[in-house]
Scaffold this motif. Structure first.
Motif, PDB file in Angstrom:
ATOM      1  N   ASP A   9       0.838  -1.207   0.000  1.00 35.43           N
ATOM      2  CA  ASP A   9       0.000   0.000   0.000  1.00 35.43           C
ATOM      3  C   ASP A   9       0.874   1.258   0.000  1.00 35.43           C
ATOM      4  O   ASP A   9       0.621   2.208  -0.744  1.00 35.43           O
ATOM      5  N   LEU A  12       2.449   1.847  -3.397  1.00 38.38           N
ATOM      6  CA  LEU A  12       1.471   2.390  -4.354  1.00 38.38           C
ATOM      7  C   LEU A  12       1.185   3.870  -4.076  1.00 38.38           C
ATOM      8  O   LEU A  12       1.072   4.675  -5.008  1.00 38.38           O
ATOM      9  N   LEU A  13       1.086   4.229  -2.804  1.00 39.50           N
ATOM     10  CA  LEU A  13       0.866   5.644  -2.473  1.00 39.50           C
ATOM     11  C   LEU A  13       2.047   6.498  -2.903  1.00 39.50           C
ATOM     12  O   LEU A  13       1.869   7.610  -3.404  1.00 39.50           O
ATOM     13  N   ASP A  14       3.262   6.001  -2.723  1.00 37.30           N
ATOM     14  CA  ASP A  14       4.454   6.731  -3.176  1.00 37.30           C
ATOM     15  C   ASP A  14       4.437   6.909  -4.688  1.00 37.30           C
ATOM     16  O   ASP A  14       4.781   7.978  -5.207  1.00 37.30           O
ATOM     17  N   GLU A  15       4.041   5.868  -5.420  1.00 38.01           N
ATOM     18  CA  GLU A  15       3.964   5.965  -6.886  1.00 38.01           C
ATOM     19  C   GLU A  15       2.913   6.989  -7.314  1.00 38.01           C
ATOM     20  O   GLU A  15       3.130   7.752  -8.263  1.00 38.01           O
ATOM     21  N   LEU A  16       1.766   7.004  -6.617  1.00 38.06           N
ATOM     22  CA  LEU A  16       0.728   7.994  -6.938  1.00 38.06           C
ATOM     23  C   LEU A  16       1.224   9.415  -6.678  1.00 38.06           C
ATOM     24  O   LEU A  16       0.984  10.328  -7.473  1.00 38.06           O
ATOM     25  N   GLN A  17       1.935   9.610  -5.576  1.00 43.90           N
ATOM     26  CA  GLN A  17       2.484  10.928  -5.278  1.00 43.90           C
ATOM     27  C   GLN A  17       3.472  11.349  -6.355  1.00 43.90           C
ATOM     28  O   GLN A  17       3.439  12.498  -6.823  1.00 43.90           O
ATOM     29  N   ASP A  18       4.338  10.452  -6.774  1.00 42.12           N
ATOM     30  CA  ASP A  18       5.299  10.757  -7.843  1.00 42.12           C
ATOM     31  C   ASP A  18       4.578  11.106  -9.141  1.00 42.12           C
ATOM     32  O   ASP A  18       4.965  12.029  -9.858  1.00 42.12           O
ATOM     33  N   LEU A  19       3.511  10.345  -9.453  1.00 44.30           N
ATOM     34  CA  LEU A  19       2.745  10.597 -10.679  1.00 44.30           C
ATOM     35  C   LEU A  19       2.138  12.003 -10.656  1.00 44.30           C
ATOM     36  O   LEU A  19       2.286  12.767 -11.599  1.00 44.30           O
ATOM     37  N   TYR A  20       1.464  12.367  -9.559  1.00 48.06           N
ATOM     38  CA  TYR A  20       0.837  13.686  -9.474  1.00 48.06           C
ATOM     39  C   TYR A  20       1.870  14.806  -9.458  1.00 48.06           C
ATOM     40  O   TYR A  20       1.650  15.876 -10.017  1.00 48.06           O
ATOM     41  N   THR A  21       3.001  14.571  -8.814  1.00 49.79           N
ATOM     42  CA  THR A  21       4.053  15.574  -8.786  1.00 49.79           C
ATOM     43  C   THR A  21       4.596  15.822 -10.185  1.00 49.79           C
ATOM     44  O   THR A  21       4.903  16.949 -10.559  1.00 49.79           O
TER      45      THR A  21
END
Length: 152
Positions: A9, A12-21
């Protein structure tokens, strides 16, 4: 006590943060803009809202481009300003208060505050204001009204 999130989890949250950044970063200056907009020394004030905004053309623009904005705070106060950006880059602000009267208007900027006394008719003017984020604070008849921050 165990975390409700497992390592997968968190990954996945780190990947989402990287994507939005990467895809939609926080605009430069957004945090400073938000802090400016809410930084009024007193919490005892009414907030006006933008009622109307329209571009100025012809004689109303006085040799440059401009906008007319009306801020409304219900029965307490209305503030109308004409903002003229002159060809040389300076800004002139002409304002009117309703109801009229001798009141104090403060033009807040990131670098300081300019205080203007209105005429008995509720008129005020600011010559050579700087471009950037500004906010009007009107102190009238025992009440304080603050407008949303706008960009000149």
């Amino acid at each position: 006590m165990t975390s409700p999130l497992d390592p997968e989890d968190l990954r996945l949250l780190d990947e989402l943060q990287d994507l939005y950044t990467t895809v939609e970063p926080v605009p430069p200056g957004l945090v400073a803009c938000a802090q400016f907009a809410v930084d009024v020394e007193s919490a005892d004030f009414d907030i006006a809202r933008i009622e109307d905004s329209e571009p100025l053309t012809g004689a109303g623009a006085r040799g440059g481009t401009g906008t007319q904005i009306t801020f409304d705070c219900g029965p307490l106060l209305a503030v109308m300003v004409q903002i003229q950006i002159r060809d040389d880059g300076t800004v002139r602000i002409d304002g009117w208060l309703d109801p009229p009267g001798d009141h104090r208007v403060e033009l807040r900027t990131a670098t300081g505050t300019t205080t203007i006394e209105t005429s008995p008719e509720g008129r005020f003017a600011v010559e050579n204001a700087r471009r950037g984020l500004v906010q009007f604070v009107v102190r009238a008849a025992g009440t304080t009204v603050v407008t949303p921050a706008i960009l000149l």
